[in-house]
Design a protein around this motif. Structure first.
Motif, PDB file in Angstrom:
ATOM      1  N   THR A  17      -6.043   0.874  -4.502  1.00  0.00           N
ATOM      2  CA  THR A  17      -6.095   0.592  -3.067  1.00  0.00           C
ATOM      3  C   THR A  17      -7.297  -0.293  -2.746  1.00  0.00           C
ATOM      4  OG1 THR A  17      -5.061   2.707  -2.526  1.00  0.00           O
ATOM      5  CG2 THR A  17      -6.280   1.634  -0.761  1.00  0.00           C
ATOM      6  N   ARG A  18      -8.445   0.108  -3.271  1.00  0.00           N
ATOM      7  CA  ARG A  18      -9.699  -0.604  -3.013  1.00  0.00           C
ATOM      8  C   ARG A  18      -9.626  -2.047  -3.525  1.00  0.00           C
ATOM      9  NH1 ARG A  18     -12.258   3.588  -4.157  1.00  0.00           N
ATOM     10  NH2 ARG A  18     -12.520   3.269  -6.380  1.00  0.00           N
TER      11      ARG A  18
ATOM     12  N   PRO B 150      -4.854  10.348  -8.672  1.00  0.00           N
ATOM     13  CA  PRO B 150      -5.530   9.954  -7.423  1.00  0.00           C
ATOM     14  C   PRO B 150      -6.712   9.004  -7.610  1.00  0.00           C
ATOM     15  CG  PRO B 150      -5.822  12.305  -7.876  1.00  0.00           C
ATOM     16  CD  PRO B 150      -4.804  11.805  -8.842  1.00  0.00           C
ATOM     17  N   ALA B 151      -7.463   9.132  -8.693  1.00  0.00           N
ATOM     18  CA  ALA B 151      -8.597   8.225  -8.884  1.00  0.00           C
ATOM     19  C   ALA B 151      -8.084   6.801  -9.115  1.00  0.00           C
ATOM     20  CB  ALA B 151      -9.469   8.674 -10.052  1.00  0.00           C
TER      21      ALA B 151
ATOM     22  N   PHE C 155       0.821  -1.211   0.000  1.00  0.00           N
ATOM     23  CA  PHE C 155       0.000   0.000   0.000  1.00  0.00           C
ATOM     24  C   PHE C 155       0.859   1.266   0.000  1.00  0.00           C
ATOM     25  CE2 PHE C 155      -2.582  -3.479   1.562  1.00  0.00           C
ATOM     26  CZ  PHE C 155      -3.598  -3.421   0.634  1.00  0.00           C
ATOM     27  N   GLN C 156       2.077   1.183   0.533  1.00  0.00           N
ATOM     28  CA  GLN C 156       2.994   2.319   0.398  1.00  0.00           C
ATOM     29  C   GLN C 156       3.300   2.570  -1.085  1.00  0.00           C
ATOM     30  OE1 GLN C 156       5.813   0.540   3.616  1.00  0.00           O
ATOM     31  NE2 GLN C 156       6.339   2.699   3.510  1.00  0.00           N
TER      32      GLN C 156
ATOM     33  N   GLY D  59       0.291   4.059  -2.795  1.00  0.00           N
ATOM     34  CA  GLY D  59       0.101   5.433  -2.345  1.00  0.00           C
ATOM     35  C   GLY D  59       1.132   6.390  -2.925  1.00  0.00           C
TER      36      GLY D  59
ATOM     37  N   THR E 204      -4.174   6.846   2.107  1.00  0.00           N
ATOM     38  CA  THR E 204      -3.438   5.605   1.847  1.00  0.00           C
ATOM     39  C   THR E 204      -1.942   5.823   2.036  1.00  0.00           C
ATOM     40  OG1 THR E 204      -5.097   4.865   0.256  1.00  0.00           O
ATOM     41  CG2 THR E 204      -2.925   3.836   0.096  1.00  0.00           C
TER      42      THR E 204
ATOM     43  N   GLN F 291      -8.693  -1.494   3.300  1.00  0.00           N
ATOM     44  CA  GLN F 291     -10.029  -1.705   2.724  1.00  0.00           C
ATOM     45  C   GLN F 291     -10.953  -0.553   3.121  1.00  0.00           C
ATOM     46  OE1 GLN F 291     -10.103  -6.073   4.279  1.00  0.00           O
ATOM     47  NE2 GLN F 291     -11.624  -6.000   2.649  1.00  0.00           N
TER      48      GLN F 291
ATOM     49  N   CYS G 197      -8.607   9.960  -0.535  1.00  0.00           N
ATOM     50  CA  CYS G 197      -8.348   8.521  -0.417  1.00  0.00           C
ATOM     51  C   CYS G 197      -6.872   8.219  -0.676  1.00  0.00           C
ATOM     52  CB  CYS G 197      -9.233   7.759  -1.409  1.00  0.00           C
ATOM     53  SG  CYS G 197      -9.027   5.985  -1.356  1.00  0.00           S
ATOM     54  N   ALA G 198      -6.332   8.805  -1.726  1.00  0.00           N
ATOM     55  CA  ALA G 198      -4.926   8.565  -2.077  1.00  0.00           C
ATOM     56  C   ALA G 198      -3.999   9.112  -0.994  1.00  0.00           C
ATOM     57  CB  ALA G 198      -4.613   9.203  -3.437  1.00  0.00           C
TER      58      ALA G 198
ATOM     59  N   CYS H 270      -5.167   5.695  -8.023  1.00  0.00           N
ATOM     60  CA  CYS H 270      -4.603   5.302  -6.725  1.00  0.00           C
ATOM     61  C   CYS H 270      -5.703   4.754  -5.805  1.00  0.00           C
ATOM     62  CB  CYS H 270      -3.929   6.510  -6.078  1.00  0.00           C
ATOM     63  SG  CYS H 270      -3.210   6.178  -4.470  1.00  0.00           S
ATOM     64  N   ALA H 271      -6.827   5.461  -5.760  1.00  0.00           N
ATOM     65  CA  ALA H 271      -7.936   5.037  -4.896  1.00  0.00           C
ATOM     66  C   ALA H 271      -8.508   3.699  -5.364  1.00  0.00           C
ATOM     67  CB  ALA H 271      -9.018   6.105  -4.868  1.00  0.00           C
TER      68      ALA H 271
ATOM     69  N   ALA I 134      -0.094   4.159   5.245  1.00  0.00           N
ATOM     70  CA  ALA I 134       0.826   3.070   4.903  1.00  0.00           C
ATOM     71  C   ALA I 134       2.252   3.429   5.290  1.00  0.00           C
ATOM     72  CB  ALA I 134       0.736   2.746   3.406  1.00  0.00           C
TER      73      ALA I 134
ATOM     74  N   PRO J 134     -11.412  10.863  -4.212  1.00  0.00           N
ATOM     75  CA  PRO J 134     -10.214  10.079  -4.544  1.00  0.00           C
ATOM     76  C   PRO J 134      -8.895  10.724  -4.121  1.00  0.00           C
ATOM     77  CG  PRO J 134     -11.319  10.863  -6.531  1.00  0.00           C
ATOM     78  CD  PRO J 134     -12.239  11.137  -5.395  1.00  0.00           C
TER      79      PRO J 134
ATOM     80  N   ALA K  54      -6.665  -4.145  -1.657  1.00  0.00           N
ATOM     81  CA  ALA K  54      -6.971  -4.424  -0.251  1.00  0.00           C
ATOM     82  C   ALA K  54      -8.115  -5.431  -0.143  1.00  0.00           C
ATOM     83  CB  ALA K  54      -7.321  -3.132   0.482  1.00  0.00           C
ATOM     84  N   ASP K  55      -9.119  -5.272  -1.002  1.00  0.00           N
ATOM     85  CA  ASP K  55     -10.253  -6.194  -0.974  1.00  0.00           C
ATOM     86  C   ASP K  55      -9.803  -7.628  -1.291  1.00  0.00           C
ATOM     87  OD1 ASP K  55     -13.141  -6.591  -0.785  1.00  0.00           O
ATOM     88  OD2 ASP K  55     -12.986  -7.099  -2.912  1.00  0.00           O
TER      89      ASP K  55
END
Lengths: 307, 307
Positions: free
Chosen positions: A153-154, A146-147, A135-136, A139, B153, B136, B149-150, A149-150, B157, B146, A157-158
């Protein structure tokens, strides 16, 4: 370039990314970073990062026509950090699975496991650190998008979470303790422990390449079937190949009384199931844009090992 | 509302968020989710989520004037999922620290530790799952914002990674094995093991509340000094308070030959250092907008326990 030349080229890209994006062994605390690099850089097929890179290339090559026709706006970026992040997650899961309180394995890819090479506490922390590093990387390296990146992440992580990767591992442990695991139990384990992580390789590649939501759905379908085919083939090989061919002890599952596809469905039905899932994965890939030659050959090489 | 009433009100918000945002104990695999909830919901001061929520409220109450004056554009959102994510991370670190290969503790907050209540494999996986759940939650609950969110994260992290939280833990283990840990070693451990996670509580709250980059820097300064003051006070209490007052065995550090601020600097200098770091934290907070009464009182209550 044909498959036999492309595969090692992708592997080199993955290896270079791993070496470059993971902190140097001299970074304080040195022992922790040495252990992380030992676990991560000790070989391996690099299947997961290769899937991510090849999927992203599919869309980049295709010029993502669907994205241009529709109003769908997507951010695109180099898939290498995402590919490395997923390999970090895969590796952490192996390091923790090998610990004495789990499978208690001494060897991994012909070398001492991380806790045998260092010690249990260091291996535990190195696994934690590889998980966090995933996640680092997402990020840090997708900060300009950013979109994306988000979304990464989602999705990542899921796939790695308590209802997918870790949930599958937990159910696998529980199944070992009972003799009557069902076909539904087995599918839960493999869908979550194996297929979810292979799926997120394709999805992360698609996201980085600018895939549309509809294309991401096709990648999810392909990943699900690829994961199941991959696991069924593993069960078949364990039951049929000899140890020399396999490169690891054959017949281990049957000896351990482990529930497998072969035990539940027999060899012929298992072969049939593997073919069906492989075909379904290829059919989903066929609906994607770009040159699918490499990905199709890769899926074939992973799932066609029983013929 | 005064501090004595606000503190439990914030704690209730944190507890409700934890209960609501963590998967139900009936979610498959039930044993894994039971263990996650056991570790997470068994009491605790909830210091970290309270810091996040109170920091976000600071900016919300202030109407973020600096953000409106400058061209700085920020996304704002409810800080509760971020607060819960950080508590998940804190809890995973306790679950893994308690394992036999680490501190081998049987009790945590008066109850059996997670591996004693369940088993080692389940505790290992529950810790992994709490770590993953943090990301998550960030990925799911900040999907509509986003850029936020970024940023969350990246900050979370980084604070939890191999050069901060996990790195501090690793150096702490290494320091126990050598008699001659220096003041620099001790500062590395506390800056990374303690201060980095307290800092990210403030930063995450600031991000959710719409803090500007300059305000985020002040929050980082406050968090760093708060973390060091917090740790020095812990060392002082271990050396001076009796077991009944402390609620845990006093004098453990000295008995274990552990390097502490008191051992390195003596009691008087340690008290002076704690006061200096507390003052520096309060000075950084004073430069922020909004009603700082609660946060100032909270910092005072955490660091003023030696007078």
């Amino acid at each position: 370039m044909d498959f036999a030349a492309q595969l090692p080229a992708y592997r080199v890209r993955a290896e270079q990314g791993l070496d470059r994006l993971v902190p140097a062994a001299t970074t304080r605390p040195a022992r922790l970073h040495e252990a992380m690099r030992y676990a991560l850089l000790g070989g391996g097929k690099r299947l997961r990062p290769i899937l991510t890179l090849a999927t992203a290339d599919l869309f980049a090559r295709a010029g993502a026509p669907e994205a241009q026709i529709s109003n769908f706006k997507s951010e695109i970026a180099d898939a290498l950090p995402a590919a490395v992040a997923i390999e970090c997650l895969h590796t952490y899961s192996l390091v923790h699975d090998d610990l004495p309180c789990m499978d208690d394995d001494d060897l991994r890819r012909g070398r001492p496991t991380t806790h045998r090479q260092f010690d249990e506490a260091t291996a535990l922390l190195a696994g934690d650190a590889l998980l966090t590093l995933a996640f680092q990387l997402v990020g840090q390296h997708y900060a300009a998008t950013p979109a994306l990146c988000a979304a990464l992440t989602r999705e990542i992580a899921d796939a790695a979470g308590s209802e997918k990767l870790i949930g599958g591992q937990m159910e696998d442990l529980l199944a070992e303790q009972k003799a009557d695991a069902t076909a539904a139990d087995l599918e839960f384990i493999h869908l979550n422990k194996t297929a979810a992580m292979l799926t997120v390789c394709l999805v992360a590649g698609g996201l980085c390449g600018g895939a549309t939501p509809a294309q991401l759905d096709r990648l999810r379908t392909a990943g699900r079937h690829l994961g199941l085919a991959f696991q069924i083939v593993d069960d078949i090989l364990d039951a049929t190949a000899d140890t020399a061919t396999l490169g690891k002890t054959a017949g281990k599952d049957a000896q351990a009384g482990k529930t497998t596809y072969v035990k539940l469905h027999g060899l012929e039905t298992s072969r049939q199931l593997a073919r069906e899932h492989t075909d379904a994965a290829l059919a989903a890939l066929a609906l994607l844009p770009g040159d699918k030659t490499f990905l199709t050959a890769l899926v074939g090489s992973l799932t066609g090992r029983t013929s």
